[in-house]
Design a protein around this motif. Sequence first.
Motif, short mmCIF file in Angstrom:
data_model
loop_
_atom_site.label_atom_id
_atom_site.label_comp_id
_atom_site.label_asym_id
_atom_site.label_seq_id
_atom_site.Cartn_x
_atom_site.Cartn_y
_atom_site.Cartn_z
N ASN B 154 0.85 -1.19 0.00
CA ASN B 154 0.00 0.00 0.00
C ASN B 154 0.89 1.24 0.00
N PRO B 155 0.77 2.10 -0.99
CA PRO B 155 1.62 3.29 -1.07
C PRO B 155 1.58 4.13 0.20
N LEU B 156 0.48 4.06 0.92
CA LEU B 156 0.38 4.79 2.18
C LEU B 156 1.45 4.34 3.17
N GLN B 157 1.76 3.06 3.15
CA GLN B 157 2.82 2.54 4.03
C GLN B 157 4.17 3.17 3.66
N PHE B 158 4.37 3.37 2.39
CA PHE B 158 5.62 4.01 1.93
C PHE B 158 5.72 5.42 2.52
N ILE B 159 4.62 6.15 2.42
CA ILE B 159 4.60 7.52 2.95
C ILE B 159 4.77 7.56 4.47
N ILE B 160 4.05 6.68 5.16
CA ILE B 160 4.15 6.64 6.62
C ILE B 160 5.59 6.37 7.04
N ASN B 161 6.23 5.43 6.37
CA ASN B 161 7.60 5.10 6.76
C ASN B 161 8.57 6.23 6.46
N LEU B 162 8.41 6.84 5.31
CA LEU B 162 9.30 7.95 4.97
C LEU B 162 9.11 9.11 5.95
N LEU B 163 7.88 9.52 6.14
CA LEU B 163 7.62 10.62 7.08
C LEU B 163 8.02 10.23 8.50
N GLY B 164 7.72 9.01 8.89
CA GLY B 164 8.05 8.55 10.24
C GLY B 164 9.54 8.58 10.51
N LEU B 165 10.31 8.09 9.55
CA LEU B 165 11.76 8.07 9.76
C LEU B 165 12.32 9.48 9.89
N VAL B 166 11.76 10.41 9.12
CA VAL B 166 12.25 11.79 9.19
C VAL B 166 11.75 12.49 10.45
N ILE B 167 10.44 12.39 10.69
CA ILE B 167 9.82 13.23 11.71
C ILE B 167 9.89 12.66 13.13
N PHE B 168 9.74 11.34 13.25
CA PHE B 168 9.61 10.76 14.59
C PHE B 168 10.69 11.17 15.59
N PRO B 169 11.98 11.12 15.21
CA PRO B 169 12.99 11.47 16.22
C PRO B 169 12.81 12.87 16.82
N PHE B 170 12.23 13.78 16.04
CA PHE B 170 12.01 15.12 16.58
C PHE B 170 10.81 15.14 17.52
N VAL B 171 9.80 14.38 17.17
CA VAL B 171 8.62 14.30 18.03
C VAL B 171 8.96 13.63 19.35
N ALA B 172 9.87 12.68 19.29
CA ALA B 172 10.23 11.91 20.49
C ALA B 172 11.55 12.38 21.08
N SER B 173 11.96 13.60 20.76
CA SER B 173 13.31 14.02 21.13
C SER B 173 13.63 13.96 22.62
N PRO B 174 12.72 14.34 23.52
CA PRO B 174 13.08 14.25 24.94
C PRO B 174 13.45 12.82 25.34
N LEU B 175 12.70 11.87 24.78
CA LEU B 175 12.97 10.46 25.04
C LEU B 175 14.32 10.05 24.49
N ILE B 176 14.61 10.50 23.28
CA ILE B 176 15.84 10.08 22.60
C ILE B 176 17.06 10.72 23.25
N TYR B 177 16.93 11.99 23.63
CA TYR B 177 17.99 12.63 24.39
C TYR B 177 18.34 11.81 25.62
N LYS B 178 17.29 11.38 26.30
CA LYS B 178 17.47 10.66 27.56
C LYS B 178 18.08 9.28 27.32
N ILE B 179 17.47 8.52 26.41
CA ILE B 179 17.94 7.17 26.15
C ILE B 179 19.41 7.17 25.75
N GLY B 180 19.77 8.12 24.89
CA GLY B 180 21.14 8.15 24.38
C GLY B 180 22.08 9.04 25.16
N SER B 181 21.59 9.64 26.25
CA SER B 181 22.38 10.61 27.02
C SER B 181 23.05 11.63 26.08
N LEU B 182 22.25 12.23 25.23
CA LEU B 182 22.78 13.08 24.16
C LEU B 182 22.87 14.55 24.56
#
Lengths: 209, 209
Positions: B154-182
């Motif tokens: 489903n092409p929608l899956q393609f879009i979700i994955n592309l957008l997710g890979l780009v956008i998710f780390p910013f949406v989850a940044s407090p978590l990622i900062y913490k997990i990685g001690s960044l």
Amino acid sequence: MLENRAGEIDPNTESKIKNAARRVFHQKGFSATRTRDIAEEAGINLALLNYYFRSKKKLFEIIMFETMFGFMQNMLVVFNDEKTSLLEKTELMAEKYTEMILKEPQVPLFILSELRDNASDFLEKLPMANIIMESVFIKQIKDEIAAGNIKEINPLQFIINLLGLVIFPFVASPLIYKIGSLSTKDFELLMQERKKMIPIWIKSMFYKS
Amino acid sequence: MLENRAGEIDPNTESKIKNAARRVFHQKGFSATRTRDIAEEAGINLALLNYYFRSKKKLFEIIMFETMFGFMQNMLVVFNDEKTSLLEKTELMAEKYTEMILKEPQVPLFILSELRDNASDFLEKLPMANIIMESVFIKQIKDEIAAGNIKEINPLQFIINLLGLVIFPFVASPLIYKIGSLSTKDFELLMQERKKMIPIWIKSMFYKS
DNA sequence: AAATGAATTAATCAAATGATTAAAACATAA
DNA sequence: TTATGTTTTAATCATTTGATTAATTCATTT
């Protein structure tokens, strides 16, 4: 017998308030939630909220802590299972997390948007950093890299991609509903498909072919 | 010369308010923002906010609309370029979007958390659905599937994955900062690495090897 | 039944908050 | 310089909102 909005059968007042608070906070976030919303949702007198929980903030902290804890627990259990392989862990994560989130799809966005302000340092209270980066999961990624089965990569990227693929569609659901002109059922089917595909996608991304 | 918090050099009052509102709304969201926060951030008298913009809600709608529009525009331009291939489009998306978000990392979570309530039907006002699903990008995905270069999906899956890979780390940044001690620098380097890797990951996920 | 403490309610409070007003300051044109 | 319209300000308003209080109801024990 009088029922509140969740159709609960006579839990005690304290539970009714907590359950109502969970629903309303999850839906609208701390700032947009009025204590009167919670009281109405619970079907109780406003004063009882303060009688049982002292303040809106205290009640929120309980909900936030429980929500985050429940969210992390699943992950940590999977990540630290000595018996499962790395690929099995990605399968378990995709499976369990998708199922868990499908039951309460608004939880990921609730957590992430409340963490933004970070005022209450919830992340400090949960031992996140060490526990994840020292998990069996991370060790297995490093081992697979050392063994030459996985391409050279920062293990954090592996985690971001796995969590992102699972969580992102729920966080962006209004957008995805709109883009795909989806019904609730459509969306759920899409997530069911992802549950199966995510481990395959992860394998394609990171494993040498 | 007096400067406001953004160090702006004497834009007119209306712009000062709008810029301040953008910063505060992006940071805290509609409900957690007080009109007095905006006035203070802009360095102006509270009454001027209502003088120029009538109400908090009206001011917010302007900011929300501009923010969403800016966010979509980039995507639509890339998605509808007739000259670039599908893979080139993923490269452009990863590149442009990552750079754009790095400049205002709080924007994705702002948009998604405000869309949650959906009260004002912002998505209705922007012609999203048709425009994306009928883009050159989607057409190219279907073509590649028909040509046997991409796995059935489903092409929608393609879009979700592309957008997710780009956008998710910013949406989850407090978590990622913490997990990685960044540190902030660490996080930025991680995103720079993703900028390069995302097109490769997408290719691995969807293209037949 | 009476006494005691817990739970619940309606009414109210004080602070916060979005918005308005009337006066003052400022700029511009005659 | 005066007149006129615009911008800015301090003060204030009305409503919302989190919280408290005092009285009432309810349940439990004696």
